[in-house]
Enzyme design. Structure first.
Site, mmCIF file in Angstrom:
data_model
loop_
_atom_site.group_PDB
_atom_site.id
_atom_site.type_symbol
_atom_site.label_atom_id
_atom_site.label_comp_id
_atom_site.label_asym_id
_atom_site.label_seq_id
_atom_site.Cartn_x
_atom_site.Cartn_y
_atom_site.Cartn_z
ATOM 1 C CG MET A 1 -75.079 -11.096 27.497
ATOM 2 S SD MET A 1 -74.737 -9.597 26.559
ATOM 3 C CE MET A 1 -73.932 -10.285 25.103
ATOM 4 C CD GLN B 1 -73.238 -18.938 31.544
ATOM 5 O OE1 GLN B 1 -74.325 -18.406 31.364
ATOM 6 N NE2 GLN B 1 -72.193 -18.292 32.041
ATOM 7 C CB CYS C 1 -77.143 -15.790 36.398
ATOM 8 S SG CYS C 1 -78.723 -15.093 35.853
ATOM 9 N NE ARG D 1 -75.063 -4.407 30.493
ATOM 10 C CZ ARG D 1 -75.158 -3.528 31.480
ATOM 11 N NH1 ARG D 1 -76.198 -2.708 31.524
ATOM 12 N NH2 ARG D 1 -74.227 -3.442 32.408
#
Length: 331
Positions: free
Chosen positions: A13, A65, A95, A229
């Site tokens: 994230m 990533q 994304c 999240r």
């Protein structure tokens, strides 16, 4: 990497899963696979690699990533990541941000499966660690039944070791990145069908999973589940991962114990000039349904940002939390 490592992971994230966040999460679960924020090939090639790629050994297993679409650059950066010690190199094909689309990487690459396959092939040729792909089920007006299969078969044929699928479309026109995390409907069954069609390929499901119990339920259909999240905003959930997913003891019996376990790391970072808030900003959701949780958050928010804030701020915040509750009570 052992196949079992894919059973549970914490999603990459941007602006959230930095090195301090990952060390914190590792104190909550020994077994979860952790991911860095997405880093672009250009940033790594031209930037401060030690700052961008450095991590604490406690974070293992940890995956890097990458965002990019040039096979040669991705091969180079994958090799650099392997040299830094990452356990996996992951390519972001999911994304939906405008910045990512303008750079020709992220979810827009769902429209170019052959290019993604060439990227994977180049990365596989450059490293010995697993190379994986994180994608959506499709973008814009694509048919997910066709788009996901096309991408999956292309990258697996090029050597991709595992697929991580966010079970929503990404709408690159008309929705903001934030809206893309909520508005496109979830289609878990589409990911299940992919797994049935590719039984020998590890398939990890992501998107809208609210907790560890729900993650465990997905394991009846796929090889792994990835929390995003929910893991970040409510990190107390991670205290049950090792027990509920892997059948092992948790590294700490309570969130207070886990935060105490962070003390040596925090002291080390403070001595290097790291601001306390850079670390404690990841702690704000640490407590749930515990007396004093709001006071804990407020104290960190108000005092942790001050110049020269030290370890005493965290200890004062913890002291505002109620009785030393075990992990299961925090859930």
């Amino acid at each position: 990497m052992e196949y079992q490592e894919y059973r549970f992971s914490v999603a990459p994230m941007m602006d959230w899963t930095d090195r301090h966040c990952r060390v914190f999460h590792r104190h909550l679960t020994r077994r979860a696979l952790l991911y860095t924020e997405m880093l672009t090939t250009g940033a790594i090639i031209h930037g401060d690699r030690k700052r961008l790629l450095g991590f604490d050994l406690v974070e293992h297993p940890v995956a890097l990533q990458l965002g990019g679409s040039d096979p040669r650059e991705l091969a180079l950066v994958a090799r650099i990541g392997e040299e830094f010690g990452y356990d996996e190199i992951n390519l972001n094909v999911g994304c939906p941000s405008d910045r990512v689309k303008d750079g020709r990487f992220g979810a827009c690459l769902m429209a170019e499966p052959d290019l993604v396959a060439r990227c994977v092939e180049a990365m596989k040729g450059a490293v010995a660690v697993p190379v994986t792909v994180k994608c959506r089920i499709g973008i814009d007006d694509q048919d997910p039944e066709v788009a996901l299969d096309n991408l999956a078969h292309a990258v697996v044929d090029s050597g991709c070791d595992a697929l991580i699928v966010h079970a929503r479309k990404a709408w690159l026109s008309g929705l903001s990145p934030k809206e893309n995390r909520d508005i496109p409907p979830l289609d878990y069954d589409r990911v299940y069908r992919l797994k049935r069609a590719m039984p020998d390929v590890p398939v990890i499901i992501n998107g809208g999973i609210p907790g560890v119990d729900e993650a465990r339920a997905h394991l009846d259909h796929v090889d792994g589940a990835m929390l995003g999240r929910a893991a970040y905003q409510e990190p107390w959930r991670l205290l049950s991962v090792d027990t509920d997913i892997f059948g092992e003891a948790a590294p700490h019996a309570s969130m207070q114990d886990a935060l105490e376990g962070m003390v040596p790391y925090i002291e080390q970072q403070l001595a290097r000039g790291t601001r306390l808030h850079s670390m404690t900003r990841h702690f704000v959701g640490a407590f749930h349904a515990v007396p004093g949780a709001r006071a804990f958050r407020r104290h960190l928010a108000e005092q942790g940002v001050k110049p020269g804030a030290g370890l005493e701020v965290l200890r004062e915040a913890i002291a505002r939390v109620g009785a030393h509750a075990p992990a299961e009570a925090a859930a």
